[in-house]
Design an enzyme around this catalytic site. Sequence first.
Site, PDB file in Angstrom:
ATOM      1  N   LYS A  44       0.826  -1.230   0.000  1.00  0.00           N
ATOM      2  CA  LYS A  44       0.000   0.000   0.000  1.00  0.00           C
ATOM      3  C   LYS A  44       0.845   1.260   0.000  1.00  0.00           C
ATOM      4  CE  LYS A  44       0.267  -1.781   4.357  1.00  0.00           C
ATOM      5  NZ  LYS A  44       0.056  -3.144   4.821  1.00  0.00           N
ATOM      6  N   VAL A  48      -5.086  -3.329   0.482  1.00  0.00           N
ATOM      7  CA  VAL A  48      -6.080  -2.706   1.367  1.00  0.00           C
ATOM      8  C   VAL A  48      -6.904  -3.791   2.041  1.00  0.00           C
ATOM      9  CG1 VAL A  48      -8.035  -1.101   1.521  1.00  0.00           C
ATOM     10  CG2 VAL A  48      -6.242  -0.712  -0.177  1.00  0.00           C
ATOM     11  N   GLY A  90      -6.203  -6.482   3.605  1.00  0.00           N
ATOM     12  CA  GLY A  90      -5.716  -7.865   3.511  1.00  0.00           C
ATOM     13  C   GLY A  90      -6.610  -8.819   2.748  1.00  0.00           C
ATOM     14  N   GLY A 108       2.624  -9.731  18.625  1.00  0.00           N
ATOM     15  CA  GLY A 108       3.017  -9.639  17.216  1.00  0.00           C
ATOM     16  C   GLY A 108       2.017  -8.860  16.372  1.00  0.00           C
ATOM     17  N   ASP A 128      -0.602   4.244   8.090  1.00  0.00           N
ATOM     18  CA  ASP A 128      -0.947   3.030   7.332  1.00  0.00           C
ATOM     19  C   ASP A 128      -2.397   3.127   6.837  1.00  0.00           C
ATOM     20  OD1 ASP A 128      -0.532   0.050   6.677  1.00  0.00           O
ATOM     21  OD2 ASP A 128      -2.276  -0.002   8.006  1.00  0.00           O
ATOM     22  N   LYS A 169      -3.999   3.306   2.774  1.00  0.00           N
ATOM     23  CA  LYS A 169      -5.080   2.449   2.257  1.00  0.00           C
ATOM     24  C   LYS A 169      -6.271   3.308   1.826  1.00  0.00           C
ATOM     25  CE  LYS A 169      -3.555  -1.303   5.250  1.00  0.00           C
ATOM     26  NZ  LYS A 169      -3.671  -1.830   6.615  1.00  0.00           N
ATOM     27  N   GLY A 180      -2.216 -10.907   8.067  1.00  0.00           N
ATOM     28  CA  GLY A 180      -1.888 -12.312   8.304  1.00  0.00           C
ATOM     29  C   GLY A 180      -1.488 -12.957   6.996  1.00  0.00           C
TER      30      GLY A 180
HETATM   31  N1  LIG Z   1       1.876  -9.090   6.861  1.00  0.00           N
HETATM   32  C1  LIG Z   1       0.632  -8.803   6.546  1.00  0.00           C
HETATM   33  O1  LIG Z   1      -0.308  -9.255   7.206  1.00  0.00           O
HETATM   34  C2  LIG Z   1       0.322  -7.920   5.362  1.00  0.00           C
HETATM   35  C3  LIG Z   1      -1.016  -7.633   5.046  1.00  0.00           C
HETATM   36  C4  LIG Z   1      -1.304  -6.847   3.922  1.00  0.00           C
HETATM   37  C5  LIG Z   1      -0.269  -6.355   3.156  1.00  0.00           C
HETATM   38  N2  LIG Z   1       1.019  -6.628   3.511  1.00  0.00           N
HETATM   39  C6  LIG Z   1       2.094  -6.094   2.669  1.00  0.00           C
HETATM   40  O2  LIG Z   1       2.805  -7.177   2.089  1.00  0.00           O
HETATM   41  C7  LIG Z   1       4.167  -6.821   1.896  1.00  0.00           C
HETATM   42  C8  LIG Z   1       5.065  -7.862   2.598  1.00  0.00           C
HETATM   43  O3  LIG Z   1       4.752  -7.868   3.973  1.00  0.00           O
HETATM   44  P1  LIG Z   1       5.301  -9.010   4.964  1.00  0.00           P
HETATM   45  O4  LIG Z   1       4.539  -8.857   6.220  1.00  0.00           O
HETATM   46  O5  LIG Z   1       5.317 -10.334   4.277  1.00  0.00           O
HETATM   47  O6  LIG Z   1       6.801  -8.499   5.202  1.00  0.00           O
HETATM   48  P2  LIG Z   1       8.019  -9.301   5.853  1.00  0.00           P
HETATM   49  O7  LIG Z   1       7.535 -10.485   6.604  1.00  0.00           O
HETATM   50  O8  LIG Z   1       8.871  -8.305   6.522  1.00  0.00           O
HETATM   51  O9  LIG Z   1       8.799  -9.853   4.550  1.00  0.00           O
HETATM   52  C9  LIG Z   1       9.515  -9.019   3.698  1.00  0.00           C
HETATM   53  C10 LIG Z   1      10.348  -9.878   2.776  1.00  0.00           C
HETATM   54  O10 LIG Z   1      11.049  -9.032   1.868  1.00  0.00           O
HETATM   55  C11 LIG Z   1      12.404  -9.426   1.820  1.00  0.00           C
HETATM   56  N3  LIG Z   1      13.223  -8.245   1.513  1.00  0.00           N
HETATM   57  C12 LIG Z   1      13.302  -7.087   2.227  1.00  0.00           C
HETATM   58  N4  LIG Z   1      14.166  -6.240   1.627  1.00  0.00           N
HETATM   59  C13 LIG Z   1      14.638  -6.883   0.548  1.00  0.00           C
HETATM   60  C14 LIG Z   1      15.572  -6.558  -0.472  1.00  0.00           C
HETATM   61  N5  LIG Z   1      16.195  -5.376  -0.480  1.00  0.00           N
HETATM   62  N6  LIG Z   1      15.817  -7.472  -1.422  1.00  0.00           N
HETATM   63  C15 LIG Z   1      15.203  -8.665  -1.411  1.00  0.00           C
HETATM   64  N7  LIG Z   1      14.300  -9.045  -0.494  1.00  0.00           N
HETATM   65  C16 LIG Z   1      14.029  -8.160   0.479  1.00  0.00           C
HETATM   66  C17 LIG Z   1      12.725 -10.002   3.181  1.00  0.00           C
HETATM   67  O11 LIG Z   1      13.836 -10.883   3.051  1.00  0.00           O
HETATM   68  P3  LIG Z   1      14.425 -11.749   4.298  1.00  0.00           P
HETATM   69  O12 LIG Z   1      13.289 -12.675   4.691  1.00  0.00           O
HETATM   70  O13 LIG Z   1      15.581 -12.484   3.743  1.00  0.00           O
HETATM   71  O14 LIG Z   1      14.748 -10.754   5.363  1.00  0.00           O
HETATM   72  C18 LIG Z   1      11.418 -10.723   3.499  1.00  0.00           C
HETATM   73  O15 LIG Z   1      11.415 -12.024   2.975  1.00  0.00           O
HETATM   74  C19 LIG Z   1       4.305  -5.396   2.453  1.00  0.00           C
HETATM   75  O16 LIG Z   1       4.131  -4.462   1.410  1.00  0.00           O
HETATM   76  C20 LIG Z   1       3.131  -5.279   3.414  1.00  0.00           C
HETATM   77  O17 LIG Z   1       2.705  -3.950   3.601  1.00  0.00           O
HETATM   78  C21 LIG Z   1       1.333  -7.397   4.581  1.00  0.00           C
END
Ligand SMILES: NC(=O)c1ccc[n+]([C@@H]2O[C@H](COP(=O)([O-])OP(=O)(O)OC[C@H]3O[C@@H](n4cnc5c(N)ncnc54)[C@H](OP(=O)(O)O)[C@@H]3O)[C@@H](O)[C@H]2O)c1
Length: 440
Positions: free
Chosen positions: A107, A134, A136, A189, A203, A207, A304
């Site tokens: 987002k 937006v 999830g 968490g 955030d 959205k 999630g």
């Molecule tokens: N988590 C949620 O519930 C959720 C919900 C809706 C939207 N989102 C969106 O989804 C996206 C991912 O979220 P997430 O929660 O999955 O994040 P996360 O758990 O922090 O994972 C981020 C991933 O990106 C990798 N990464 C970071 N910098 C990098 C780089 N320079 N080169 C290559 N890889 C890189 C990290 O590698 P390493 O693992 O090796 O460190 C990790 O695997 C974000 O835009 C977030 O806003 C998340």
Amino acid sequence: MTQTLRLGIAGLGTVGASVLGMVARRAEALTAATGRTITVTAVSARDRSRDRGVDLSGLHWFDDPVELARWGEIDVFVELVGGSEGAAKAAVEAALGAGKHVVTANKALLAHHGAALARLAEERGVALAYEASVAGGIPVIKAIREGLTGNTISRVYGILNGTCNYILSRMEAEGLTFEACLKDAQALGYAEADPTFDVEGFDTAHKLAILTSLAFGVEIDAEGVSVEGISAIQPLDLTMADELGYRIKLLGVAQATAEGIEQRVHPTMVPKASAIAQVMGVTNAVTVDADAVGELTLIGPGAGGAATASAVVADITDVALGLVRPTFGQPMANLASPRRVEMQRHEGGYYIRLTVHDRTGVAAGVATRMAEANISIESIVQRRSAKAASSDPQGLSGQPVPLVLITYAATEGNVRKALAAIDRDGLLAEAPQLIRIERE
Ligand SMILES: NC(=O)c1ccc[n+]([C@@H]2O[C@H](COP(=O)([O-])OP(=O)(O)OC[C@H]3O[C@@H](n4cnc5c(N)ncnc54)[C@H](OP(=O)(O)O)[C@@H]3O)[C@@H](O)[C@H]2O)c1
């Protein structure tokens, strides 16, 4: 169209690892739905040695997501790195520039660079899909962009940040402070070590900016969102809200007015009986007010791994079916420029909690200043502790006590003017608390 759709996934964290698992688990069903084999050919993350609980054997590994984005052996670049700048932005630009479809959950990237990226996607004739960005797992992008084209939308609002809703729900249920609930949210968490982005409303603003563009056919304008977070909410505000028939939620609201489109994020009092007031804990909800369907509320998991992957896989399925929709519902040249409406011009009901010196005539002084600013008061509640009432029945001590006002519709500018006058009169012992009321 080739039989196989080849995915390159950048980011193997919470969402990326879940997408990998889901694409493998749902392979047969996805082929049945699309007539194509959907397969991951390459991935990218920072730490190659980390166990992510998914099988990466046979997949090409890229340290640099930009290289993955340009790689000839992928058709779709799935960006799950996050962040509005840096690797995510560079890689999405590279993928679109190379004529590859992009699916993202990011987002922040969309809010700040959505218009430029959508233009690039349009030029190249590829999809830029972002259902997961937006709310999830709630398919709200599809609902607004595809399901409501027969409607004129007048307002869209929602609980778009699970962390804030969790904190406010616990504060209300248990009478705890913001700080205590934030600590618990971090331990569970639900909140980051640095929670600013969530609790101060940024955030939600990202959205909301995306929803505004879709709902009103305007170019995305994240800088035009007025933002206020929940860190100043006190347990007394939740108690008073309860007594007055409201709950407090952090809402993102986009509303069409005669002057333009209001985009605002702030703690909001919503009537206890409303659908949005029932949404507790980390759950998200989005309500759309539209002329044909009336009020439509979607409620579900806003975050999630599995829920977010569900939205990412839905976008991948569309790409497999060859569906390349205009990113924000219409060609970029057709989107209007947003007309911002300053918060001062917002008109609505207000909850105002003043901390006044407990003296006779204070309530009358406050009422006078409100009347001078053309503000009508719906109710006024003055709280004195039982101890103060018995030891100082005439209110001569001047101890600070809360005085709560609920106003009928008033403009923010007038409310601010009245509060400044009350402050100048020396009636306030503390800065006032002001919470906007959103009625159905
Ligand atoms: N988590 C949620 O519930 C959720 C919900 C809706 C939207 N989102 C969106 O989804 C996206 C991912 O979220 P997430 O929660 O999955 O994040 P996360 O758990 O922090 O994972 C981020 C991933 O990106 C990798 N990464 C970071 N910098 C990098 C780089 N320079 N080169 C290559 N890889 C890189 C990290 O590698 P390493 O693992 O090796 O460190 C990790 O695997 C974000 O835009 C977030 O806003 C998340």
